[in-house]
Design an enzyme around this catalytic site. Sequence first.
Site, PDB file in Angstrom:
ATOM      1  N   GLY A 147       2.933   2.093  10.753  1.00 21.49           N
ATOM      2  CA  GLY A 147       3.950   3.129  10.611  1.00 21.49           C
ATOM      3  C   GLY A 147       4.701   3.452  11.883  1.00 21.49           C
ATOM      4  O   GLY A 147       5.356   4.488  11.965  1.00 21.49           O
ATOM      5  N   LYS A 163       0.113   4.243  -0.210  1.00 19.87           N
ATOM      6  CA  LYS A 163      -0.490   5.428   0.424  1.00 19.87           C
ATOM      7  C   LYS A 163      -0.234   6.655  -0.453  1.00 19.87           C
ATOM      8  O   LYS A 163      -0.207   6.536  -1.667  1.00 19.87           O
ATOM      9  CB  LYS A 163       0.021   5.589   1.861  1.00 19.87           C
ATOM     10  CG  LYS A 163      -0.139   4.283   2.649  1.00 19.87           C
ATOM     11  CD  LYS A 163       0.068   4.413   4.129  1.00 19.87           C
ATOM     12  CE  LYS A 163      -0.132   3.043   4.802  1.00 19.87           C
ATOM     13  NZ  LYS A 163      -0.048   3.076   6.242  1.00 19.87           N
ATOM     14  N   ASN A 175       0.879  -1.174   0.000  1.00 20.75           N
ATOM     15  CA  ASN A 175       0.000   0.000   0.000  1.00 20.75           C
ATOM     16  C   ASN A 175       0.910   1.216   0.000  1.00 20.75           C
ATOM     17  O   ASN A 175       1.524   1.527   1.015  1.00 20.75           O
ATOM     18  CB  ASN A 175      -0.895  -0.026   1.244  1.00 20.75           C
ATOM     19  CG  ASN A 175      -1.720   1.244   1.385  1.00 20.75           C
ATOM     20  OD1 ASN A 175      -1.786   2.054   0.454  1.00 20.75           O
ATOM     21  ND2 ASN A 175      -2.334   1.413   2.542  1.00 20.75           N
ATOM     22  N   GLU A 213      -6.648   4.779   7.933  1.00 21.86           N
ATOM     23  CA  GLU A 213      -6.423   6.197   7.600  1.00 21.86           C
ATOM     24  C   GLU A 213      -7.653   6.807   6.919  1.00 21.86           C
ATOM     25  O   GLU A 213      -7.931   7.993   7.094  1.00 21.86           O
ATOM     26  CB  GLU A 213      -5.157   6.308   6.731  1.00 21.86           C
ATOM     27  CG  GLU A 213      -3.907   6.046   7.577  1.00 21.86           C
ATOM     28  CD  GLU A 213      -2.749   5.397   6.841  1.00 21.86           C
ATOM     29  OE1 GLU A 213      -2.714   5.444   5.596  1.00 21.86           O
ATOM     30  OE2 GLU A 213      -1.869   4.841   7.529  1.00 21.86           O
ATOM     31  N   GLU A 231      -5.203  -4.840  10.643  1.00 23.06           N
ATOM     32  CA  GLU A 231      -4.141  -3.872  10.892  1.00 23.06           C
ATOM     33  C   GLU A 231      -4.401  -3.157  12.210  1.00 23.06           C
ATOM     34  O   GLU A 231      -5.231  -2.245  12.274  1.00 23.06           O
ATOM     35  CB  GLU A 231      -4.113  -2.818   9.778  1.00 23.06           C
ATOM     36  CG  GLU A 231      -3.866  -3.381   8.404  1.00 23.06           C
ATOM     37  CD  GLU A 231      -3.232  -2.330   7.493  1.00 23.06           C
ATOM     38  OE1 GLU A 231      -2.224  -2.667   6.866  1.00 23.06           O
ATOM     39  OE2 GLU A 231      -3.725  -1.196   7.427  1.00 23.06           O
ATOM     40  N   HIS A 287      -9.402   1.314   5.040  1.00 21.31           N
ATOM     41  CA  HIS A 287      -8.124   1.458   5.732  1.00 21.31           C
ATOM     42  C   HIS A 287      -8.308   2.407   6.917  1.00 21.31           C
ATOM     43  O   HIS A 287      -9.096   3.356   6.841  1.00 21.31           O
ATOM     44  CB  HIS A 287      -7.057   1.990   4.771  1.00 21.31           C
ATOM     45  CG  HIS A 287      -5.680   1.916   5.349  1.00 21.31           C
ATOM     46  ND1 HIS A 287      -5.219   2.839   6.252  1.00 21.31           N
ATOM     47  CD2 HIS A 287      -4.681   1.025   5.169  1.00 21.31           C
ATOM     48  CE1 HIS A 287      -3.982   2.493   6.610  1.00 21.31           C
ATOM     49  NE2 HIS A 287      -3.636   1.404   5.970  1.00 21.31           N
ATOM     50  N   SER A 294       3.662  -2.359  10.219  1.00 26.87           N
ATOM     51  CA  SER A 294       5.108  -2.456  10.440  1.00 26.87           C
ATOM     52  C   SER A 294       5.698  -3.804  10.031  1.00 26.87           C
ATOM     53  O   SER A 294       6.622  -4.295  10.702  1.00 26.87           O
ATOM     54  CB  SER A 294       5.451  -2.110  11.898  1.00 26.87           C
ATOM     55  OG  SER A 294       5.110  -0.755  12.168  1.00 26.87           O
TER      56      SER A 294
HETATM   57  O1  G3H Z   1      -1.738  -0.592   4.609  1.00 25.84           O
HETATM   58  C1  G3H Z   1      -0.633  -0.710   5.172  1.00 25.84           C
HETATM   59  C2  G3H Z   1      -0.497  -0.447   6.564  1.00 25.84           C
HETATM   60  O2  G3H Z   1      -1.194   0.664   6.993  1.00 25.84           O
HETATM   61  C3  G3H Z   1       0.815  -0.711   7.195  1.00 25.84           C
HETATM   62  O3  G3H Z   1       1.698   0.364   7.051  1.00 25.84           O
HETATM   63  O4  G3H Z   1       3.720  -1.081   6.925  1.00 25.84           O
HETATM   64  O5  G3H Z   1       3.928   1.409   7.047  1.00 25.84           O
HETATM   65  O6  G3H Z   1       3.153   0.086   9.038  1.00 25.84           O
HETATM   66  P1  G3H Z   1       3.210   0.195   7.563  1.00 25.84           P
END
Ligand code: G3H
Length: 250
Positions: free
Chosen positions: A173, A12, A10, A99, A167, A97, A212
Site C-alpha cells: 500500500g 481487504k 485481496n 495485517e 509481501e 497476511h 504495490s
Molecule cells: O495482499 C495484498 C497486499 O497486501 C498488497 O497490497 O497491492 O495494496 O500494496 P497493495
Amino acid sequence: ERPRPLVAGNWKMNGTRAATKTFAAILEGCDAALRSKVDLLVCAPATLTYVFAVAAVGTPVKVGGQDCHAATHGAHTGDISAAMLADVGASYVIVGHSERRTDHRETDEMVKAKARAAITAGLTPIVCVGETREERDAGRALAVVGAQLAGSMPEEAAREPVVVAYEPVWAIGTGLTPTVADVAEMHGFIRQSLVDRFGAAGRNMRLLYGGSVKPGNARELLGVAEVDGALVGGASLVAEDFLAIARAYM
Ligand code: G3H
C-alpha cells in the site's frame, strides 16, 4: 516446467454489495485468451464471499477468503472457519497476511494452524511472509522470511496444494517495490527453502509476489524468476487494473 501463474486480488476491508459490479467486470474480462495463460482469484471480504462465489459459478475465476479460524466451529465470536468458506464456494484462503500478524498479533504457529485447517477443509491456503523495512535495512530480510516459512508452513504442504506469498511489509500500500534483483534473491531463497523441506512439492508450489503491484510494474515484477503470480491489494479493487496486471502474462 513452471507452475501455472495465479493472480490473486485481496480486497481487504473494502467493498459493499455495490462492488458486485466490479466483480462482474472481472468475470467478464477473464476471456478465453486470458484464462488460457493465468488463474484469477478474488479474496473478497467475508460479507461478499457467498454472493461472489455464486456469481463466479461456471467461470474460471475463483473466490477466496482473507483469513480463517484454526478450529472447525465453536465459541469464537466474529470468526469464520475454513469449512464455512468452503461451504459458500471459496477455494482459497489467505492466512498470515502481515495485517493479520500486526492487527491481531498472529504468530507463525497460529498461521500454521490456520493453513492446516484450510487444507483439511479442502481449501488452498495462501501463506504470507515478508520482512519489515527495519529488518531489511538490518540485512535480516532472508533470515526473517526463512523463519516465518519454517514456522508458518504446515507439513501437509508436502502433499497438498499450498501457495506462498512474499509481501515485504514496507511495499504494501505504499507504492514502493523492491528492485527486481531483490525480488529474484528472495524468491530464489524461498524456492530453495521449500525444495529443501518439501522436495518436489516445493519445486511446484506457486510463489506470489505482493506489495504495490500495479499495471505499470506488473510485467517487470511477474517476469522475475521464481515469481509465479501476484497478490494484489489496492489495484484489485479496480477491474481494469486487476485485469491489466493479469494480462502481463499474455
Ligand atoms: O495482499 C495484498 C497486499 O497486501 C498488497 O497490497 O497491492 O495494496 O500494496 P497493495
